[in-house]
Design a protein around this motif. Structure first.
Motif, PDB file in Angstrom:
ATOM      1  N   ALA A 195       0.842  -1.201   0.000  1.00 57.35           N
ATOM      2  CA  ALA A 195       0.000   0.000   0.000  1.00 57.35           C
ATOM      3  C   ALA A 195       0.870   1.240   0.000  1.00 57.35           C
ATOM      4  O   ALA A 195       1.835   1.333   0.760  1.00 57.35           O
ATOM      5  CB  ALA A 195      -0.925  -0.006   1.214  1.00 57.35           C
ATOM      6  N   SER A 196       0.522   2.192  -0.861  1.00 59.12           N
ATOM      7  CA  SER A 196       1.249   3.455  -0.924  1.00 59.12           C
ATOM      8  C   SER A 196       0.245   4.562  -1.201  1.00 59.12           C
ATOM      9  O   SER A 196      -0.459   4.527  -2.218  1.00 59.12           O
ATOM     10  CB  SER A 196       2.307   3.404  -2.022  1.00 59.12           C
ATOM     11  N   ASP A 197       0.161   5.524  -0.302  1.00 62.94           N
ATOM     12  CA  ASP A 197      -0.790   6.616  -0.479  1.00 62.94           C
ATOM     13  C   ASP A 197      -0.195   7.895   0.076  1.00 62.94           C
ATOM     14  O   ASP A 197       0.719   7.862   0.903  1.00 62.94           O
ATOM     15  CB  ASP A 197      -2.117   6.309   0.217  1.00 62.94           C
ATOM     16  N   SER A 198      -0.722   9.017  -0.386  1.00 64.07           N
ATOM     17  CA  SER A 198      -0.209  10.316   0.037  1.00 64.07           C
ATOM     18  C   SER A 198      -1.346  11.198   0.535  1.00 64.07           C
ATOM     19  O   SER A 198      -2.532  10.855   0.392  1.00 64.07           O
ATOM     20  CB  SER A 198       0.506  11.005  -1.135  1.00 64.07           C
ATOM     21  N   TYR A 199      -0.972  12.330   1.097  1.00 67.62           N
ATOM     22  CA  TYR A 199      -1.968  13.273   1.602  1.00 67.62           C
ATOM     23  C   TYR A 199      -1.434  14.691   1.444  1.00 67.62           C
ATOM     24  O   TYR A 199      -0.220  14.914   1.342  1.00 67.62           O
ATOM     25  CB  TYR A 199      -2.287  12.995   3.078  1.00 67.62           C
TER      26      TYR A 199
ATOM     27  N   ARG B 242      -8.370   4.977   2.172  1.00 67.01           N
ATOM     28  CA  ARG B 242      -7.728   4.492   0.949  1.00 67.01           C
ATOM     29  C   ARG B 242      -6.591   3.525   1.273  1.00 67.01           C
ATOM     30  O   ARG B 242      -6.425   2.490   0.626  1.00 67.01           O
ATOM     31  CB  ARG B 242      -7.180   5.661   0.131  1.00 67.01           C
ATOM     32  N   LEU B 243      -5.836   3.860   2.280  1.00 67.81           N
ATOM     33  CA  LEU B 243      -4.677   3.050   2.649  1.00 67.81           C
ATOM     34  C   LEU B 243      -5.080   1.654   3.093  1.00 67.81           C
ATOM     35  O   LEU B 243      -4.426   0.667   2.765  1.00 67.81           O
ATOM     36  CB  LEU B 243      -3.898   3.744   3.769  1.00 67.81           C
ATOM     37  N   THR B 244      -6.152   1.572   3.838  1.00 67.09           N
ATOM     38  CA  THR B 244      -6.594   0.284   4.372  1.00 67.09           C
ATOM     39  C   THR B 244      -7.532  -0.445   3.428  1.00 67.09           C
ATOM     40  O   THR B 244      -7.984  -1.547   3.737  1.00 67.09           O
ATOM     41  CB  THR B 244      -7.292   0.488   5.729  1.00 67.09           C
ATOM     42  N   GLY B 245      -7.830   0.173   2.298  1.00 71.04           N
ATOM     43  CA  GLY B 245      -8.692  -0.489   1.328  1.00 71.04           C
ATOM     44  C   GLY B 245     -10.137  -0.592   1.754  1.00 71.04           C
ATOM     45  O   GLY B 245     -10.900  -1.384   1.202  1.00 71.04           O
ATOM     46  N   GLY B 246     -10.526   0.186   2.749  1.00 68.34           N
ATOM     47  CA  GLY B 246     -11.917   0.174   3.202  1.00 68.34           C
ATOM     48  C   GLY B 246     -12.308  -1.086   3.931  1.00 68.34           C
ATOM     49  O   GLY B 246     -13.489  -1.373   4.115  1.00 68.34           O
ATOM     50  N   LYS B 247     -11.327  -1.870   4.362  1.00 67.03           N
ATOM     51  CA  LYS B 247     -11.630  -3.143   5.020  1.00 67.03           C
ATOM     52  C   LYS B 247     -11.966  -2.987   6.502  1.00 67.03           C
ATOM     53  O   LYS B 247     -12.550  -3.870   7.108  1.00 67.03           O
ATOM     54  CB  LYS B 247     -10.455  -4.109   4.871  1.00 67.03           C
ATOM     55  N   VAL B 248     -11.546  -1.875   7.090  1.00 64.67           N
ATOM     56  CA  VAL B 248     -11.767  -1.712   8.510  1.00 64.67           C
ATOM     57  C   VAL B 248     -13.140  -1.103   8.763  1.00 64.67           C
ATOM     58  O   VAL B 248     -13.723  -0.459   7.906  1.00 64.67           O
ATOM     59  CB  VAL B 248     -10.673  -0.830   9.140  1.00 64.67           C
ATOM     60  N   THR B 249     -13.662  -1.330   9.943  1.00 71.60           N
ATOM     61  CA  THR B 249     -14.970  -0.801  10.310  1.00 71.60           C
ATOM     62  C   THR B 249     -14.852   0.108  11.519  1.00 71.60           C
ATOM     63  O   THR B 249     -13.925  -0.012  12.307  1.00 71.60           O
ATOM     64  CB  THR B 249     -15.942  -1.940  10.641  1.00 71.60           C
TER      65      THR B 249
ATOM     66  N   GLU C  35      -7.833  -6.194  10.117  1.00 64.27           N
ATOM     67  CA  GLU C  35      -6.951  -6.831   9.139  1.00 64.27           C
ATOM     68  C   GLU C  35      -6.552  -5.840   8.051  1.00 64.27           C
ATOM     69  O   GLU C  35      -7.391  -5.129   7.490  1.00 64.27           O
ATOM     70  CB  GLU C  35      -7.665  -8.020   8.505  1.00 64.27           C
ATOM     71  N   THR C  36      -5.276  -5.791   7.755  1.00 62.61           N
ATOM     72  CA  THR C  36      -4.764  -4.980   6.654  1.00 62.61           C
ATOM     73  C   THR C  36      -3.846  -5.846   5.805  1.00 62.61           C
ATOM     74  O   THR C  36      -3.337  -6.873   6.269  1.00 62.61           O
ATOM     75  CB  THR C  36      -3.978  -3.752   7.158  1.00 62.61           C
ATOM     76  N   ASP C  37      -3.628  -5.429   4.576  1.00 58.02           N
ATOM     77  CA  ASP C  37      -2.778  -6.213   3.682  1.00 58.02           C
ATOM     78  C   ASP C  37      -1.299  -6.068   4.015  1.00 58.02           C
ATOM     79  O   ASP C  37      -0.481  -6.883   3.589  1.00 58.02           O
ATOM     80  CB  ASP C  37      -3.002  -5.778   2.231  1.00 58.02           C
ATOM     81  N   PHE C  38      -0.934  -5.007   4.738  1.00 53.50           N
ATOM     82  CA  PHE C  38       0.467  -4.778   5.098  1.00 53.50           C
ATOM     83  C   PHE C  38       0.652  -5.023   6.592  1.00 53.50           C
ATOM     84  O   PHE C  38      -0.271  -4.857   7.388  1.00 53.50           O
ATOM     85  CB  PHE C  38       0.895  -3.360   4.738  1.00 53.50           C
ATOM     86  N   THR C  39       1.857  -5.413   6.970  1.00 55.99           N
ATOM     87  CA  THR C  39       2.117  -5.744   8.375  1.00 55.99           C
ATOM     88  C   THR C  39       2.922  -4.674   9.094  1.00 55.99           C
ATOM     89  O   THR C  39       3.147  -4.772  10.299  1.00 55.99           O
ATOM     90  CB  THR C  39       2.860  -7.084   8.482  1.00 55.99           C
TER      91      THR C  39
ATOM     92  N   MET D 147      -6.133   6.079  12.412  1.00 51.74           N
ATOM     93  CA  MET D 147      -5.993   4.647  12.186  1.00 51.74           C
ATOM     94  C   MET D 147      -6.706   3.865  13.288  1.00 51.74           C
ATOM     95  O   MET D 147      -7.397   2.874  13.022  1.00 51.74           O
ATOM     96  CB  MET D 147      -4.515   4.262  12.144  1.00 51.74           C
ATOM     97  N   ALA D 148      -6.563   4.327  14.522  1.00 54.46           N
ATOM     98  CA  ALA D 148      -7.212   3.657  15.653  1.00 54.46           C
ATOM     99  C   ALA D 148      -8.731   3.759  15.555  1.00 54.46           C
ATOM    100  O   ALA D 148      -9.452   2.862  15.987  1.00 54.46           O
ATOM    101  CB  ALA D 148      -6.720   4.260  16.965  1.00 54.46           C
ATOM    102  N   PHE D 149      -9.225   4.876  14.999  1.00 56.38           N
ATOM    103  CA  PHE D 149     -10.665   5.043  14.817  1.00 56.38           C
ATOM    104  C   PHE D 149     -11.223   3.933  13.938  1.00 56.38           C
ATOM    105  O   PHE D 149     -12.374   3.534  14.070  1.00 56.38           O
ATOM    106  CB  PHE D 149     -10.947   6.413  14.200  1.00 56.38           C
TER     107      PHE D 149
END
Length: 216
Positions: free
Chosen positions: A42-46, A59-66, A76-80, A98-100
């Motif tokens: 994952a690579s993103d900017s702001y 965008r960074l987490t791919g919308g997988k988190v709730t 779960e994220t694709d990067f560790t 991120m914690a949110f």
């Protein structure tokens, strides 16, 4: 190298400021990740002037988190491991966002800009526990050369040295070593320094390669 070879991360991410600092850093990071045989997942900017981190984080987490907001949940994220090359105040806001999204136990990779009491002791300190923060010089060092430099500098000037004082001192050490080995001209000095001769600096042992690059 530490993240991949030392900690075993093979899938990494980066979130960086979209400016003349962040873009080159992203390129260096991606090239090194690939050179080491790992993946930049994952690579993103702001916008560096931003004060809302919701969209970059999504965008960074791919919308997988709730949006559960749990202090113990790790979505779960694709990067560790995630690298954020920015200042402590900005990092504090990003890791809070991120914690949110329930990313509360992410192994973060920081820059020297993270080395701040504000970040390490404020309300987000628990979110960055275990983060890797590289610094060239620290008063916490236990190296004999560094401890001696700190005490001598403080006695002479009445305050502790910062990293720039340490850099200047180490530059002086390198020149003095070259002169001690017989360098008497600018070309002699250049040649000696480019031969990889190690210098036991207060920022750690270092040398220069034939291209003049600093090597630790």
């Amino acid at each position: 190298r530490h993240a991949v070879q030392g900690q075993g991360h093979q899938q990494l991410g980066i979130l960086y400021p979209e400016d003349n600092y962040g873009r080159p850093i992203q390129g260096f990071f991606e090239n090194e990740v690939r050179r080491l045989g790992a993946q930049l997942i994952a690579s993103d900017s702001y916008d560096p002037k931003a004060n809302d981190w919701d969209e970059p984080v999504k965008r960074l987490t791919g919308g997988k988190v709730t949006r559960k907001v749990s202090t113990s949940q790790q979505a779960e994220t694709d990067f560790t491991a995630l690298y954020i090359p920015d200042s402590a105040p900005v990092v504090a806001q990003i890791v809070s966002q991120m914690a949110f999204y329930d990313v509360t136990r992410m192994p973060y990779l920081g820059s020297s800009l993270w080395f701040s009491q504000d970040l390490l002791t404020n309300t987000v300190s628990g979110l960055v526990q275990g983060a890797v923060i590289p610094v060239s010089f620290s008063e916490l060092s236990q190296r004999e050369e560094t401890r001696r430099f700190i005490s001598t500098f403080q006695a002479a000037y009445g305050h502790a040295p910062n990293q720039y004082a340490a850099y200047g001192y180490d530059a002086g050490l390198a020149v003095i070593k070259a002169l001690g080995q017989g360098a008497s001209t600018r070309e002699d000095l250049r040649r000696f320094l480019s031969q990889g001769n190690p210098v036991p600096g207060v920022t750690g042992p270092f040398s220069f390669d034939r291209n003049g690059e600093y090597v630790i």
